[in-house]
Motif scaffolding. Structure first.
Motif, short mmCIF file in Angstrom:
data_model
loop_
_atom_site.label_atom_id
_atom_site.label_comp_id
_atom_site.label_asym_id
_atom_site.label_seq_id
_atom_site.Cartn_x
_atom_site.Cartn_y
_atom_site.Cartn_z
N ARG A 143 32.03 -1.95 -16.98
CA ARG A 143 31.17 -3.02 -16.49
C ARG A 143 29.80 -2.44 -16.20
NH1 ARG A 143 34.68 -1.42 -12.65
NH2 ARG A 143 33.80 -0.56 -10.69
N SER A 144 28.84 -3.29 -15.84
CA SER A 144 27.52 -2.87 -15.40
C SER A 144 26.96 -3.94 -14.49
CB SER A 144 26.59 -2.63 -16.59
OG SER A 144 26.32 -3.84 -17.27
N PHE A 145 25.97 -3.56 -13.70
CA PHE A 145 25.34 -4.54 -12.81
C PHE A 145 23.89 -4.12 -12.54
CE2 PHE A 145 28.03 -1.61 -10.39
CZ PHE A 145 27.16 -1.05 -9.47
N GLU A 165 32.71 1.96 -21.50
CA GLU A 165 32.04 1.20 -20.45
C GLU A 165 32.96 0.10 -19.95
OE1 GLU A 165 27.90 -1.29 -19.59
OE2 GLU A 165 28.01 0.14 -21.26
N THR A 221 31.77 -3.26 -7.70
CA THR A 221 31.62 -4.29 -8.74
C THR A 221 30.20 -4.81 -8.84
OG1 THR A 221 32.30 -5.98 -7.14
CG2 THR A 221 34.02 -5.01 -8.52
N GLU A 241 36.39 6.40 -12.26
CA GLU A 241 35.19 5.69 -12.67
C GLU A 241 33.95 6.56 -12.50
OE1 GLU A 241 36.41 1.02 -12.07
OE2 GLU A 241 35.13 1.95 -10.54
N ARG A 259 25.67 1.51 -14.81
CA ARG A 259 26.76 1.32 -15.77
C ARG A 259 27.98 2.09 -15.29
NH1 ARG A 259 24.56 -1.18 -20.08
NH2 ARG A 259 22.29 -1.01 -20.32
#
Length: 744
Positions: free
Chosen positions: A232-234, A230, A270, A209, A221
């Protein structure tokens, strides 16, 4: 007889040749052609008969050797140089150091270093709208760099559309070749577009990752390292540099904004914010994990150190590395092994060796160091010079050299490139935050002694200002203290310098600032104001401390002389508009560019374009087409002792241009733009003497001369000349050493 006759016939030829040139100015071309023909045939026959050489035909002084050296970069050029301004670095377990810069003039935005050597580069980072960035990371297969791709008018080859920029992550293999992927963009499909608004500000990685800071969108990202898709993103407010700890959690620098200070925040993979954070660092600028799983953070605030935190539970600072205060501790400005300044990168390898990069402030240059686990310096790589030149302190006979931010100590008994020692970094942003070097980009340096005290004067690429610095060793060590500044009138009106700096500047016209209370700040009562013609041509500071300025004016009064009015109580030179003198431009100059006045002999040297040799186009930074010498200048003499035509553009193709001139001792030195070739002329006669070209010590190469004061000459007490020439292509200054034969 061969050695005796050659100079004598050379003198005869030069006098006759000068006579021919004088005839040319009168327009008697037929007479010129005939005499020149007879002269050349006659001298050719004489010298063929006596068996002598005709080297003097192109040089009054017999051809003598010169030596090429350099300062400011660990390496001389060719395949090896240390890049400009490393903004980020990643240290691999085996000690390879991967680096990223926004710009490197020679195209090594992303370099690879190991064991104190340049071992490679990430390719294709320069040109075609591409530049580097401020983040880099790697895993066991790939290297990933932040970079920028601009438009080049070739959408069909997958470049951005006009007016659009891609802020990307680009993938490379470990050897530095671009590593394309299925959904990759750009001409070779190795680019991942993250944003069209703002640069990528941080990268971190595990085997699978890749974490990317997207500060424009306040997000982190996450991408698959193989597919680059991609995952996931937060949300993270203002994310910058980051690293991944042994548990897979992220430690992210959160930049300051307004009244919110910078801090280190803690997130799960996450995107869950974890409770531990670090808030006691003034300016965190780089972050990494060491070989023991501890957190390393560069504090680029006043302490200028690397801090180590145990993060097993609540983060706890357990160690510091580097001297307290960095280069400003002890003797301020003095460079020592453990004194850091302007930190941009930290890291360790698997054996615990420590790597730290210092950039100085306002892109001062690269200073990459490796230390043993016990803190002993193992190696240091320097790439200090960018758009800059050097000058010698006249009191130390060329032993002490200064550039706009550095001081070097020379030992001329050593081999080329080994003669210099980096002694001091002369900018202190914490004590003098309004230092003009932090807000502008000066590039031409003069060192002068006034009443026995050293001063540094700096000007810029477009000659819009002249900055003045003093020294106070007892209180400020090696730091150059802002003392004064000249700024010209802005074309079109308004403030001379746009923006919030400097405070209190006049609303219009030109001004002289003097640090009247000695605190290095621009304050309301410290400006002298005037209005003058805005088209600036050149600056000069003579050996008595007087300031001269030329204006590219056509009113015939294009020379300004600011006599030194002494030093004030704080040691600042005093200049005023009320004492300024206006002097006439000699009539044959139509566009005056440079001025160098020698007060000891009352000799003036001027350069510019003339009636006989007008400009083709408008090259704002060049010397012009002629240099002229005037004797008894203060007595009003405007008749030149000699005029010499120098290399200049006559075709509009800009292939032949002279960038800069400098007078020292018995010679006038000039350097061309594209070939960086030094032309040396006899100061008494104007006759050509010799050319200098970059020697094998610097791989016979140089970049273009980009600045108006890209050459500076100095005569040492032993008769040797030091000639400093800008070479920002590979982050150094070329130093020519020349001892001419007696040609009086």
């Amino acid at each position: 007889m061969r050695n005796r006759l050659t100079p004598q016939f050379g003198k005869i030829y030069q006098k006759l040749h000068q006579y021919i040139r004088n005839l040319a100015h009168t327009g008697k071309l037929r007479k010129l052609k005939f005499i020149n023909f007879i002269l050349l045939i006659g001298i050719g026959i004489i010298f063929a008969a006596i068996g002598t050489t005709t080297d003097w035909a192109t040089s009054k002084t017999p051809v003598t050797s010169y030596k090429t050296s350099w300062i400011g970069n660990t390496f001389g050029g060719g395949d090896k140089w240390v890049q400009n301004n490393i903004e980020a670095m990643y240290v691999a377990p085996n000690g390879k150091v991967y680096t990223n810069s926004i710009w490197d003039e020679a195209g090594r935005e992303a370099g690879i270093y190991q064991d104190g050597d340049v071992i490679g580069a990430l390719k294709d980072t320069h040109g075609w709208g591409r530049v580097g960035g401020k983040a880099i990371t790697a895993n066991s297969k790939y290297v990933y760099i932040a970079m920028q791709q601009g438009s080049v008018g070739q959408i069909d080859k997958d470049y951005p559309s006009e007016g659009t920029k891609w802020y990307c992550v680009r993938r490379y293999d470990l050897a530095g070749e671009p590593a394309p992927f299925t959904a990759g963009r750009g001409w070779d499909k190795s680019m991942l577009i993250v944003s069209n608004q703002n640069a990528v500000t941080g990268l971190a990685i595990t085997d699978k990752e890749l974490y990317v800071s997207d500060a424009a969108d306040n997000r982190v990202r996450v991408y698959n390292t193989d597919t680059m898709k991609e995952i996931r993103s937060f949300n993270v407010a203002r994310p910058r540099g980051m690293t991944v700890d042994g548990k897979g959690n992220l430690w992210i620098i959160q930049s300051k904004v307004g009244n919110s200070p910078a801090k280190i925040v803690h997130y799960s993979p996450t995107g869950k914010q974890l409770p531990a954070e670090i808030t006691d660092i003034v300016e965190p600028s780089a972050i990494a994990l060491d070989h023991q799983g501890r957190l390393l953070i560069a504090d680029n605030g006043p302490r200028q150190q690397m801090l180590t935190y145990n993060i097993q539970d609540q983060p706890t600072q357990v160690a510091t590395f580097g001297s307290q205060g960095g280069v400003y501790g002890g003797v301020p400005g003095e460079v020592k092994d453990l004194k850091l300044y302007g930190l941009t990168g930290v890291g360790t390898d698997t054996t615990g060796n420590i790597y730290i990069n210092s950039n100085g402030f306002n892109t001062s240059g690269t200073d990459l160091r490796k230390f043993s686990p016990s803190g002993k310096l193992v190696w240091q790589l320097l790439g200090l010079i960018f758009v800059d030149n050097a000058d010698a302190d006249p009191k130390t006979d060329g032993i002490d050299l200064f550039t706009k931010q550095e001081q070097f100590l020379m030992d001329y008994s050593k081999p080329a490139g080994k003669q210099w020692t980096y002694k001091a970094y002369t900018v202190n942003p914490f004590k003098y935050p309004q230092d003009p070097r932090l807000h502008t980009s000066p590039d031409g340096t003069w060192v002068r002694r006034i009443q026995g005290k050293p001063f540094v004067f700096l000007t810029d690429m477009y000659e819009s200002f002249l900055q003045i610095y003093r020294f106070n060793p007892e209180k400020d060590g090696k730091i150059a203290i802002p003392a004064g500044m000249f700024v010209g009138t802005r074309g079109g009106g308004g403030q001379s310098i746009k923006g919030d700096w400097p405070p209190y500047q006049p609303e219009k016209g030109e001004w002289i600032w003097r640090d009247r209370n000695g605190n290095g700040l621009f304050e309301k009562n410290e400006y002298d104001q005037s209005e003058d013609y805005p088209f600036i041509g050149g600056w000069w500071v003579d050996n008595q401390g007087d300031v001269w300025k030329t204006l590219r004016t056509h009113d015939g009064i294009g020379i300004r002389h600011y006599p030194l009015q002494g030093l004030d109580d704080h040691g600042n030179p005093i200049y005023t508009y009320s004492s300024m003198q206006k002097q006439k431009t000699p009539s044959f100059f139509t566009d005056l560019r440079r001025v160098e006045y020698i007060p000891e002999t009352d000799t003036m040297y001027l350069s510019g374009f003339t009636v006989d040799h007008p400009p083709v186009g408008d090259d704002t930074k060049v010397v012009g087409s002629e240099i002229a010498r005037f004797d008894n200048w203060s007595q009003g003499n405007s008749n030149p002792r000699w005029r010499v035509v120098i290399p200049h553009d006559t075709t509009g193709k800009r292939e032949v241009l002279t960038a800069s001139m400098s007078v020292a001792g018995d010679y006038v030195f000039a350097v061309t733009v594209k070939t960086a070739e030094v032309y040396v002329y006899n100061a008494k006669t104007g006759d050509f003497v010799i050319n200098f070209k970059p020697g094998p010590e610097v791989a016979n190469e140089s970049g273009w001369i980009d600045i108006p004061y890209g050459i500076r000459a100095f005569r040492r007490a032993n008769g040797e000349y030091l000639v400093f020439v800008e070479e920002n292509w590979k982050a150094k200054v070329i130093v020519y050493r020349w001892r001419p034969e007696n040609n009086s």
